[in-house]
Write an enzyme that holds these catalytic residues in place. Structure first.
Site, PDB file in Angstrom:
ATOM      1  N   TYR A  77       0.838  -1.206   0.000  1.00  0.00           N
ATOM      2  CA  TYR A  77       0.000   0.000   0.000  1.00  0.00           C
ATOM      3  C   TYR A  77       0.873   1.255   0.000  1.00  0.00           C
ATOM      4  CZ  TYR A  77      -3.228   3.575   1.718  1.00  0.00           C
ATOM      5  OH  TYR A  77      -3.958   4.733   1.875  1.00  0.00           O
ATOM      6  N   PRO A 130       0.883  14.944   3.653  1.00  0.00           N
ATOM      7  CA  PRO A 130      -0.192  14.089   4.178  1.00  0.00           C
ATOM      8  C   PRO A 130      -0.122  12.685   3.591  1.00  0.00           C
ATOM      9  CG  PRO A 130      -1.056  15.543   2.485  1.00  0.00           C
ATOM     10  CD  PRO A 130       0.373  15.946   2.700  1.00  0.00           C
ATOM     11  N   SER A 159      -3.699  13.934   6.650  1.00  0.00           N
ATOM     12  CA  SER A 159      -4.593  13.421   5.610  1.00  0.00           C
ATOM     13  C   SER A 159      -6.014  13.206   6.120  1.00  0.00           C
ATOM     14  CB  SER A 159      -4.042  12.102   5.073  1.00  0.00           C
ATOM     15  OG  SER A 159      -4.962  11.480   4.203  1.00  0.00           O
ATOM     16  N   TYR A 182      -9.861  15.265   1.131  1.00  0.00           N
ATOM     17  CA  TYR A 182     -10.444  14.558  -0.002  1.00  0.00           C
ATOM     18  C   TYR A 182     -11.922  14.925  -0.034  1.00  0.00           C
ATOM     19  CZ  TYR A 182      -6.355  11.506  -0.535  1.00  0.00           C
ATOM     20  OH  TYR A 182      -5.093  11.012  -0.759  1.00  0.00           O
ATOM     21  N   THR A 208      -7.256  18.156  -2.210  1.00  0.00           N
ATOM     22  CA  THR A 208      -6.649  17.282  -3.212  1.00  0.00           C
ATOM     23  C   THR A 208      -7.592  17.160  -4.399  1.00  0.00           C
ATOM     24  OG1 THR A 208      -5.290  16.031  -1.662  1.00  0.00           O
ATOM     25  CG2 THR A 208      -5.920  14.921  -3.693  1.00  0.00           C
ATOM     26  N   ARG A 225      -2.421 -10.098  -2.236  1.00  0.00           N
ATOM     27  CA  ARG A 225      -2.773 -11.492  -2.512  1.00  0.00           C
ATOM     28  C   ARG A 225      -1.709 -12.456  -1.986  1.00  0.00           C
ATOM     29  NH1 ARG A 225      -4.600 -10.954  -8.886  1.00  0.00           N
ATOM     30  NH2 ARG A 225      -6.476  -9.676  -8.548  1.00  0.00           N
ATOM     31  N   LYS A 286      -4.013  20.881  -4.147  1.00  0.00           N
ATOM     32  CA  LYS A 286      -2.929  19.897  -4.276  1.00  0.00           C
ATOM     33  C   LYS A 286      -3.231  18.985  -5.461  1.00  0.00           C
ATOM     34  CE  LYS A 286      -0.619  16.248  -1.575  1.00  0.00           C
ATOM     35  NZ  LYS A 286      -0.968  15.068  -2.400  1.00  0.00           N
ATOM     36  N   SER A 308       1.766  18.422  -7.484  1.00  0.00           N
ATOM     37  CA  SER A 308       1.815  17.042  -6.984  1.00  0.00           C
ATOM     38  C   SER A 308       1.190  16.098  -7.997  1.00  0.00           C
ATOM     39  CB  SER A 308       1.058  16.943  -5.653  1.00  0.00           C
ATOM     40  OG  SER A 308       0.911  15.592  -5.251  1.00  0.00           O
ATOM     41  N   HIS A 310       0.650  12.979  -6.718  1.00  0.00           N
ATOM     42  CA  HIS A 310       0.271  11.970  -5.729  1.00  0.00           C
ATOM     43  C   HIS A 310       1.329  10.876  -5.606  1.00  0.00           C
ATOM     44  CE1 HIS A 310      -3.720  11.855  -3.657  1.00  0.00           C
ATOM     45  NE2 HIS A 310      -3.230  10.734  -3.166  1.00  0.00           N
TER      46      HIS A 310
END
Length: 413
Positions: A77, A130, A159, A182, A208, A225, A286, A308, A310
């Protein structure tokens, strides 16, 4: 066109066969014994990982330790990019497109790295970006990050999908923390979170704007997985919005309504205007990557921009932020401050951005490596290393203060 990845691989094979390297054959036969390095002449052996933050020579030393300590799903992640991860790689390779032009015979016996932004002065232009779900990497999560930011007196952004509340983060930081928003596709939901952050004392809301589609995180999915415990990570990283936000205090007490994700595919400039009219904080956008949008941001009364992509997680457009930065700075023309993130790993990376005209550079993954490896002490060491490198880079550039880093000091390769 020359493919950098292929060229690097061929060069490594050349080095491995060189008589200059006594262990070249071993390296060639056992590629799994080492990591691909940012500096191919200084390989870091996987069998000799650092056992304490103090032994780290650069921020890169923390990543393999974090990988060793974290589950595959959690590390995936953190590390994943989108699609083919071209942008993820470009964020690092983009810095090679620019070179520095140092000035000599300047008194640099004293270096002032202080950065002033919206009336507040910070000890350096290194900003804690963040990042979400920090408790997946260490039990102390964003609290450890906030305490580390406090030690170095860094500006910190929290964040929306942090595993710590804005109130708790501000308390741990001992100073105001910016809130990254967000928006979601529900106006009322985004407004409620912005209002809560404002009430808590956040002086700025960072909206964002680059998450408008579902991300294709193939590395994350494959590592999930492969992880026997990966199925238990839904509350951290996915399996639907409602399960995802159960560990995200920003959503506590809020009615999700018809919200379907933490991104917003119905986001327009009208949202920016409505938010501008609804909160008294500074508002930054952002994810701006085009000069046209930078000009519109100024026209809509936005207080600042964060260039950015991301970290290569939202889309695979292929452009590094350091390559985008100049056109945004030209479009803004000094009317509002411009910050930048994605791919910053060295003091010289930061100097290039500051010399171009950026106000600050935001750091993300490196401090997560430190967090996953050693908790708060790891984050502190990562930030310390970057400050130390920035200090030395400013001395070498002949820049005793940030204002002495000027566009003439950076050129295209």
């Amino acid at each position: 066109m020359i493919d950098p990845t292929t060229s690097r691989r061929r060069f490594l094979h050349y080095l491995a066969a060189s008589p200059l390297f006594g262990s070249g054959a071993a390296l060639a036969q056992s590629p799994q014994s080492r990591l691909p390095d940012p500096m191919i002449w200084a390989p870091r052996e996987l069998s000799a990982l650092i056992d304490s933050p103090s032994r780290a020579l650069s921020v890169f030393d923390f990543e393999p330790v974090a990988r060793q300590k974290l589950s595959a799903a959690h590390f995936g992640y953190m590390a994943t990019g989108n699609d083919d991860e071209v942008t993820l790689r470009s964020n690092r390779e983009g810095f090679a497109a620019f070179q520095l032009r140092p000035r000599r015979l300047v008194d640099v016996s004293r270096i002032d790295m202080k950065m002033e932004l919206f009336g507040t002065t910070y000890d350096s232009p290194i900003v804690v970006a963040p990042t979400g779900s920090n408790k997946a990497f260490h039990a102390d999560g964003e609290i450890a990050v906030a305490k580390a930011a406090r030690t170095g007196r860094h500006l910190q952004m929290l964040s929306t999908v942090a595993t710590t509340s804005i109130e708790a983060a501000i308390e741990a930081r001992g100073a105001p923390v910016w809130f990254q928003l967000y928006p979601t596709n529900e106006w009322s939901l985004g407004l409620a979170m912005a209002k809560r952050a404002e009430k808590a004392g956040a002086p700025a809301i960072v909206v964002t704007v680059d998450v408008v589609a579902a991300q294709n995180w193939e590395m994350f999915q494959r590592m999930w997985r492969a992880d026997g415990a990966g199925g238990q990570c839904g509350s951290c990283h996915g399996l639907g919005l409602r399960s995802f936000v159960q560990r995200k205090p920003s959503f506590d007490g809020l009615d999700l309504g018809t919200a379907t994700s933490t991104g917003a595919n119905n986001l327009t400039w009208d949202f920016v205007k409505r938010l501008r009219d609804s909160v008294g904080t500074k508002i930054l956008l952002k994810g701006i990557l085009a000069r046209e949008d930078a000009k519109l941001a100024v026209e809509h009364g936005v207080d600042g921009i964060i260039v950015s992509n991301h970290g290569g997680r939202a889309e695979d457009n292929g452009r590094s932020t350091i390559e985008v930065l100049p056109e945004i700075l030209v479009a803004v023309d000094g009317r509002i401050p411009v910050l930048v993130d994605s791919g910053f790993r060295r003091g010289t990376d930061i100097v290039k951005a500051l010399a171009m005209g950026a106000k600050a550079a935001c750091i993300g993954r490196p401090y997560l490596w430190g967090l996953g490896a050693f908790g708060q002490e790891g984050v502190e060491r990562v930030l310390q290393l970057l400050r130390r490198e920035l200090f030395a880079a400013m001395q070498q550039m002949g820049a005793p203060s940030l204002k002495d880093l000027v566009p003439a000091m950076v050129t295209r390769a």
